[in-house]
Scaffold this active site. Structure first.
Site, short mmCIF file in Angstrom:
data_model
loop_
_atom_site.label_atom_id
_atom_site.label_comp_id
_atom_site.label_asym_id
_atom_site.label_seq_id
_atom_site.Cartn_x
_atom_site.Cartn_y
_atom_site.Cartn_z
CD GLU A 1 1.81 -5.25 5.93
OE1 GLU A 1 2.65 -6.45 6.44
OE2 GLU A 1 0.99 -5.55 4.87
N GLY B 1 0.93 -5.20 0.98
CA GLY B 1 -0.48 -5.16 0.36
C GLY B 1 -0.15 -5.65 -1.28
CD GLU C 1 -2.09 -7.52 2.83
OE1 GLU C 1 -1.80 -6.21 2.74
OE2 GLU C 1 -2.51 -7.76 4.28
CB ALA D 1 -0.86 0.05 1.30
N1 CAA Z 1 4.44 3.34 -0.51
C1 CAA Z 1 5.11 4.50 -1.20
N2 CAA Z 1 6.15 4.73 -1.88
C2 CAA Z 1 7.04 3.49 -1.82
C3 CAA Z 1 6.71 2.23 -1.30
C4 CAA Z 1 5.29 2.13 -0.74
N3 CAA Z 1 5.04 1.04 -0.05
N4 CAA Z 1 7.69 1.35 -1.70
C5 CAA Z 1 8.64 1.98 -2.42
N5 CAA Z 1 8.07 3.29 -2.42
C6 CAA Z 1 8.98 4.43 -3.13
C7 CAA Z 1 10.00 4.84 -2.22
O1 CAA Z 1 9.73 5.78 -1.27
C8 CAA Z 1 11.00 5.48 -3.42
O2 CAA Z 1 10.39 6.69 -3.86
P1 CAA Z 1 11.39 8.02 -4.00
O3 CAA Z 1 12.36 7.77 -5.05
O4 CAA Z 1 10.64 9.18 -4.12
O5 CAA Z 1 12.19 7.89 -2.80
C9 CAA Z 1 10.80 4.58 -4.56
O6 CAA Z 1 9.62 3.93 -4.33
C10 CAA Z 1 11.80 3.32 -4.81
O7 CAA Z 1 11.93 2.95 -3.56
P2 CAA Z 1 13.51 2.61 -2.60
O8 CAA Z 1 14.31 3.66 -3.24
O9 CAA Z 1 13.01 2.36 -1.30
O10 CAA Z 1 13.97 1.39 -3.48
P3 CAA Z 1 14.91 0.10 -2.84
O11 CAA Z 1 15.34 -0.75 -4.14
O12 CAA Z 1 16.07 0.77 -2.41
O13 CAA Z 1 13.98 -0.67 -1.99
C11 CAA Z 1 11.92 -1.91 -1.07
C12 CAA Z 1 12.84 -1.50 -2.24
C13 CAA Z 1 12.76 -2.92 -0.37
C14 CAA Z 1 10.72 -2.62 -1.62
C15 CAA Z 1 11.61 -0.46 -0.42
O14 CAA Z 1 11.19 0.44 -1.16
C16 CAA Z 1 10.63 -0.84 0.57
O15 CAA Z 1 10.83 -1.31 1.75
N6 CAA Z 1 9.24 -0.38 0.32
C17 CAA Z 1 8.36 -0.62 1.62
C18 CAA Z 1 7.86 -1.68 1.46
C19 CAA Z 1 6.60 -1.93 2.60
O16 CAA Z 1 6.99 -1.73 3.70
N7 CAA Z 1 5.47 -2.40 2.11
C20 CAA Z 1 4.47 -2.48 2.96
C21 CAA Z 1 3.55 -1.45 3.13
S1 CAA Z 1 2.19 -1.18 4.27
C22 CAA Z 1 0.91 -1.99 3.64
O17 CAA Z 1 1.17 -2.79 2.34
C23 CAA Z 1 -0.10 -2.34 4.35
C24 CAA Z 1 -1.18 -3.37 4.10
O18 CAA Z 1 -1.19 -4.58 4.55
C25 CAA Z 1 -2.45 -2.76 2.87
#
Ligand code: CAA
Length: 261
Positions: free
Chosen positions: A134, A111, A114, A67
């Protein structure tokens, strides 16, 4: 073909509709406008008389990184509750009657994991990166992960993953029964997924939709009710033209020419 901002749609094979999540700068983070577009595309393919199977994929780098954290960060309880935040994601499981194959490469986190778990068949690359991270954000899975992942891999592994936020690979997803098949590369994943979608699209649409319905019911019903439900749907298929066509074609050693009715 409709024009979208966060997804692309195509009809790459006969009877197959493809939806590609396409928000590359955010690794296909599932913001509300993206989910709205996804739901529109799913409804369109589900209603299309020429489409029998749907392929849902992302990019080689990310199926979806979850998400949209930046969208969720300022959300209050009352906003989340009164707008039923995330509920619209369920359309895929509650209303779409045609089978959906998820083709997962790269990140499928939160998400994203999921969403893949909601699909009817999950294919992935060996190096795909699944997880429910999460907990690292001070929250919990909100789109069914704690339920579907637990049913798929058992409580022991699911609890460890949800509490630690550790990820698991595509190979583990296959070994644990989450994925039906794994592929060595992105190209092989897409080719294999399209081939399966085309195979399904080559059968009677009536039988395919009924088959999806009865298998999915097994997730909601106990064995006795589930078997009873299956038998009722099996009986109803005798009312279709395609059941006659399929069985007569077998007896006459001919290829079945489905009417999808
Ligand atoms: N939401 C919003 N933006 C996101 C995102 C997310 N879930 N995942 C990645 N992005 C964005 C980053 O902020 C970044 O944007 P900027 O360039 O503007 O800074 C861009 O995508 C590229 O990401 P990274 O620079 O972090 O890329 P990376 O290769 O270094 O890392 C990654 C990749 C490991 C996937 C890392 O981006 C990450 O950990 N993302 C979050 C994953 C996460 O926590 N997901 C769960 C979300 S909560 C949820 O989903 C609730 C639910 O159950 C519904």
């Amino acid at each position: 073909m409709a024009s979208y901002k966060y997804i692309e749609t195509s009809e790459p094979r006969p009877g197959v509709g493809q939806i590609t999540l396409s928000r590359p700068k955010a690794l296909n983070a599932l913001c509300t406008p993206l989910i709205d577009e996804l739901n529109t595309a799913l409804r369109t393919f589900d209603a299309s008389p020429t489409i029998s199977a749907i392929l849902l994929t992302g990019s080689e780098r990310a199926f979806a990184a979850g998400a949209d954290i930046k969208e969720m960060a300022p959300l209050t309880f009352s906003e989340a509750y009164t707008t039923s935040f995330i509920e619209s994601w369920s359309l895929l499981t509650t209303q779409i009657k045609k089978p959906i194959i998820a083709a997962v490469s790269g990140h499928a986190l939160g998400g994203g994991c999921e969403l893949a778990l909601m699909c009817d068949i999950l294919y992935c690359t060996e190096k795909a990166n699944f997880g429910q991270p999460e907990i690292k954000l001070g929250t919990i899975p909100g789109a069914g992960g704690s339920q579907r992942l637990t049913r798929a891999i058992g409580k022991a592994r699911a609890m460890e993953l949800v509490l630690t936020g550790k990820t698991f690979s595509g190979k583990e997803a296959f070994d644990w029964g989450v994925a039906a098949r794994t592929f060595a590369s992105w190209d092989e994943l897409i080719e294999g997924s399209l081939a399966t979608a085309e195979t399904i699209a080559g059968y009677s649409k009536v039988a395919v939709m009924a088959a999806k319905e009865v298998v999915n019911k097994s997730q909601d019903l106990g064995i006795r009710d589930g078997v009873e439900f299956e038998r009722r749907v099996f009986h109803s298929i005798f009312g279709s033209q395609d059941q006659k066509i399929g069985m007569e074609a077998f007896a006459e050693k001919k290829k079945a020419e489905w009417t999808h009715s």
